[in-house]
Enzyme design. Sequence first.
Site, PDB file in Angstrom:
ATOM      1  N   LYS A   1      24.259  -8.560  -1.933  1.00  0.00           N
ATOM      2  CA  LYS A   1      25.700  -8.345  -1.817  1.00  0.00           C
ATOM      3  C   LYS A   1      26.471  -9.597  -2.222  1.00  0.00           C
ATOM      4  CE  LYS A   1      26.872  -6.104   1.822  1.00  0.00           C
ATOM      5  NZ  LYS A   1      27.090  -4.742   1.256  1.00  0.00           N
TER       6      LYS A   1
ATOM      7  N   ARG B   1      29.690  -8.853   6.607  1.00  0.00           N
ATOM      8  CA  ARG B   1      28.694  -7.906   6.091  1.00  0.00           C
ATOM      9  C   ARG B   1      27.334  -8.564   5.902  1.00  0.00           C
ATOM     10  NH1 ARG B   1      30.990  -3.399   3.293  1.00  0.00           N
ATOM     11  NH2 ARG B   1      33.260  -3.358   3.445  1.00  0.00           N
TER      12      ARG B   1
ATOM     13  N   GLY C   1      21.930   0.326   4.931  1.00  0.00           N
ATOM     14  CA  GLY C   1      22.141   0.892   6.254  1.00  0.00           C
ATOM     15  C   GLY C   1      21.243   0.353   7.344  1.00  0.00           C
TER      16      GLY C   1
ATOM     17  N   MET D   1      20.992  -2.906   8.392  1.00  0.00           N
ATOM     18  CA  MET D   1      21.559  -4.020   9.170  1.00  0.00           C
ATOM     19  C   MET D   1      23.041  -3.748   9.424  1.00  0.00           C
ATOM     20  SD  MET D   1      19.558  -7.228   7.436  1.00  0.00           S
ATOM     21  CE  MET D   1      19.922  -6.709   5.771  1.00  0.00           C
TER      22      MET D   1
ATOM     23  N   ARG E   1      25.183  -3.384  -6.812  1.00  0.00           N
ATOM     24  CA  ARG E   1      23.750  -3.682  -6.647  1.00  0.00           C
ATOM     25  C   ARG E   1      22.962  -2.639  -7.430  1.00  0.00           C
ATOM     26  NH1 ARG E   1      23.263  -1.971  -0.255  1.00  0.00           N
ATOM     27  NH2 ARG E   1      23.774   0.232  -0.500  1.00  0.00           N
TER      28      ARG E   1
ATOM     29  N   HIS F   1     -10.685   8.769   7.911  1.00  0.00           N
ATOM     30  CA  HIS F   1     -11.375   9.779   7.105  1.00  0.00           C
ATOM     31  C   HIS F   1     -10.377  10.750   6.495  1.00  0.00           C
ATOM     32  CE1 HIS F   1     -13.499  13.668   6.534  1.00  0.00           C
ATOM     33  NE2 HIS F   1     -14.471  12.890   6.096  1.00  0.00           N
TER      34      HIS F   1
ATOM     35  N   ARG G   1     -23.268   7.952  -9.553  1.00  0.00           N
ATOM     36  CA  ARG G   1     -23.956   7.202  -8.507  1.00  0.00           C
ATOM     37  C   ARG G   1     -24.966   8.113  -7.827  1.00  0.00           C
ATOM     38  NH1 ARG G   1     -20.532   5.402  -3.419  1.00  0.00           N
ATOM     39  NH2 ARG G   1     -20.909   7.578  -2.871  1.00  0.00           N
TER      40      ARG G   1
ATOM     41  N   SER H   1     -20.253  -2.050 -11.083  1.00  0.00           N
ATOM     42  CA  SER H   1     -19.053  -1.409 -10.534  1.00  0.00           C
ATOM     43  C   SER H   1     -18.906  -1.873  -9.100  1.00  0.00           C
ATOM     44  CB  SER H   1     -19.156   0.115 -10.587  1.00  0.00           C
ATOM     45  OG  SER H   1     -17.986   0.704 -10.053  1.00  0.00           O
TER      46      SER H   1
ATOM     47  N   GLY I   1     -18.037  -1.671  -5.505  1.00  0.00           N
ATOM     48  CA  GLY I   1     -17.710  -0.709  -4.449  1.00  0.00           C
ATOM     49  C   GLY I   1     -16.999  -1.456  -3.337  1.00  0.00           C
TER      50      GLY I   1
ATOM     51  N   ASN J   1     -15.018  -0.704  -0.963  1.00  0.00           N
ATOM     52  CA  ASN J   1     -14.959  -0.217   0.418  1.00  0.00           C
ATOM     53  C   ASN J   1     -16.066  -0.871   1.242  1.00  0.00           C
ATOM     54  OD1 ASN J   1     -12.917   1.442  -0.463  1.00  0.00           O
ATOM     55  ND2 ASN J   1     -14.205   3.245  -0.669  1.00  0.00           N
TER      56      ASN J   1
ATOM     57  N   CYS K   1     -14.529   0.791  -8.214  1.00  0.00           N
ATOM     58  CA  CYS K   1     -14.414   2.218  -7.902  1.00  0.00           C
ATOM     59  C   CYS K   1     -14.114   2.464  -6.428  1.00  0.00           C
ATOM     60  CB  CYS K   1     -15.678   2.964  -8.319  1.00  0.00           C
ATOM     61  SG  CYS K   1     -17.181   2.369  -7.522  1.00  0.00           S
TER      62      CYS K   1
ATOM     63  N   TYR L   1     -12.359  -2.135 -16.255  1.00  0.00           N
ATOM     64  CA  TYR L   1     -11.603  -0.936 -15.904  1.00  0.00           C
ATOM     65  C   TYR L   1     -11.448  -0.830 -14.390  1.00  0.00           C
ATOM     66  CZ  TYR L   1     -16.144   1.121 -14.691  1.00  0.00           C
ATOM     67  OH  TYR L   1     -17.369   1.366 -14.118  1.00  0.00           O
TER      68      TYR L   1
END
Length: 889
Positions: A51, A121, A130, A132, A333, A455, A619, A773, A775, A777, A841, A861
Amino acid sequence: MAVAVRTSRARAKSSAPTRAKASGARTKWVYLFANGKAEGNAKMRELLGGKGAGLAEMTNAGLPVPPGFTITTAACNAYFAAGRKLPPGLLEQVESALAAVERATGKKLGDTKNPLLVSVRSGAAMSMPGMMDTVLNLGLNDESRAALAKLTKNERFAHDAYRRFMSMFGRIVLGIDAEKKDTVRRETGKAFPTDPKQQLRLAIEAVFGSWFGQRAKDYRKQFKIPDDLGTACSVVTMVFGNMGDDSGTGVAFTRNPNTGAKELYGEYLTNAQGEDVVAGIRTPAPISQMKGDLPKAYAEFEKIAKRLEKHYRDAQDLEFTIERGKLYMLQTRSAKRTAAAAVKIATDMVREGLITKDEALQRVEPAQVEQLLLPRFDPAEVEKARKAGRYLAKGLNASPGAATGRAVFDADRAVALKGQRQLVVLVRPETSPDDFHGMVAATGILTARGGSTSHAAVVARGLGLPCVAGCAALEIDLGKREMRVDGKLVHEGEAISIDGTTGEVFAGELPTIEPNFREEKALIELLSWADKRRRLGVWVNADTPGECKLARELGAEGVGLARTEHMFRQAERLPIVQDMIMADSTEGRERALAKLLPFQQGDFREMFEAMDGLPVVIRLIDPPLHEFLREYADVDIEIAVARATGKDGADLAEKERIYRRLEQLHEDNPMLGLRGCRLLLVYPEILEMQIRAILGAAIDSKERGVKAKPEIMMPLVGTMGELDRLYEQVMSVAATVQRERGTKVDFKFGTMIEIPRACLIADEIAEKAEFFSFGTNDLTQTILGISRDDAQKSFLTRYVEEKIIPADPFQVLDRDGVGAMMRIAIERGRKTRDGLKIGICGEHGGDPSSIEFCHQVGLTYVSPSTYRVPVARLAAAQAAIAGAAGRDR
């Protein structure tokens, strides 16, 4: 997180000189704008907020901006650092700036003849509309109100202005609802502040305080905005749109924020103040009506709107007030916009020559691309549902999109209703792999527990299903097949609607707008620019031919992960898999596997056909075998009941045999037990069947004129002994298959890098593996020592909320830990095999911040879930653009 990280760094750089100075009178806390000149400009957003920077820029451009000044975000941060005390020197600078404003306006704060009124302001560097607080009409007391009435010759206007001020000041500054002074004394025991300078000081503190208000904190959490940015505070001369029919106020956009159409879009009210438009106290008129009501002001505003859009080279959100025929600009803005509007505006502005293609790519958020490709509710219908009291609750927006269907409380029921061609939303306390068939049958998933890596969330994203998780307000009674939410009861079979983009849940049906990628012409054009700009390839995690076809349409350049175990869980195959597991000899397992072979070979053949000419990384089986025996979880109870009731015979003997097998397979920590390559080495007949299926399908495809490019991936490898043995077995089976079929087929042999030791011996692994690759996770679990399945339920959400860690490491890649190990693996692997193809992956393959890291470390990739392929295409281009900018600097 990408936005948050970049913003935080930018802020640190821009505000460093301010922090370097002693916190005293020498620090510049206040920036003036008056008489056509401003001390700030548009480039000072981090310090002056959006602002304040906009007001300064418009003032310097000669636009009609009421005089005022902006207190910096640095002052806000200093205020909190000092225990909510204004920094030394700030009030003196405010006094000086206020005097300059009084000279510019010819008015004086609190004057009894010509009083100056101001607005106070909020305004952060990143727009938080909206969230603050703002105080209007500050400077009024009994004496200045009387002076205002005399000056304007409008007693009603003066009383209304005073009432509005007391109401806003009471609510925002004093924390009470008050439109009368005696209410303030009764509620607080103190008199309403009548000294205008005291009012100003209190209002400044209240605006700073609103930075850590609950609304603002929730908004920052949702949009990953750092808490340390702070808000600026702009003090601006009040102009009044409620001084008669020649006055008014409004909000307008230089382009339609819903569709992106190039048109002046907005609303205004005659004889009103700004909050009347925003609060909906009165029904505003479309901005086009102003052309007839106030033609001179409209013409000037239209001209200014075009000028500002051209100057900022982006669609603008404008606030204005007309006081007795004179137009004043109060804010400009960058406009908030829908996903569809964002893409259209970006591509249109390239054609108009306003921005470059690189800028267009940076203007669209990856999340907006995801929203465009998923079903969404009609906004008008959502609003109707709210007014009708059909809103139920809000949970975690775990997987975007919208779904409507009958509420069902178990997976089998979901499948049954789908068979009757009914749409269902699966409602569970939390989901498990047992619910997978019901999840596939559902149009959406709603859980009372779980988070963004639960999950339900992970599977839903992979399936492209909307999911609202962790909706704690739900009281689910599985026995009665019903849920209760805040006194409202929903029985099974009754319709509910969930919005996976917002996390909201509604009773009843809401119509959805179905996207069609082929019809998204602007998006297709934008992504074509992204493809030319990005260096990273974008593949896909896909387990079925249907997913492959869709992913290819969405721009996937290969399959980075096909999980063979997902094919085992289909209804007609699971009993065969269970027979294989229950077999107590190699011969018994081979008989069952022989029955599975045609199913797997058929799956792979169809996938190769769908991805004709593109690589498909397959896999081999990864999870522990007990996951396929969940149907036998209660067999010990069944045995006990049978013995107690005297039921003997073949059925009991079979149950006892199953129980003995379950005891043999039991592991205390199965995710670190017999799974992945370990399972393949212990039961090599499984590996043989899967290699036969893959290569047999490739040869089938070759004979049909399809160019199959299989890449066989070994999971969970951590030692060279494992990889050497697996390599020998694969090559032996491959030679046998090719000899039996009388033809040769090309394939690649590689491995998944998902445990730390594999990263450290990547140079050795690359001697055998033709590709890696990551993994991520499992790599995240093993490096951090965190169970993905358990952490969300116990501590991870709290860690993120309390900022013990910056982000959920299963959503946003942990660069310092996991990322560091990835760097080691990349460097060592390519030292052995130059140009080694390396992908990712895990879930991180679709996260923009993680994709940026993948670009930086030189991966080949990324492989996200199907519906995140376009997201990854854009994020990869943005990473390339950011990298190029860094090199230029």
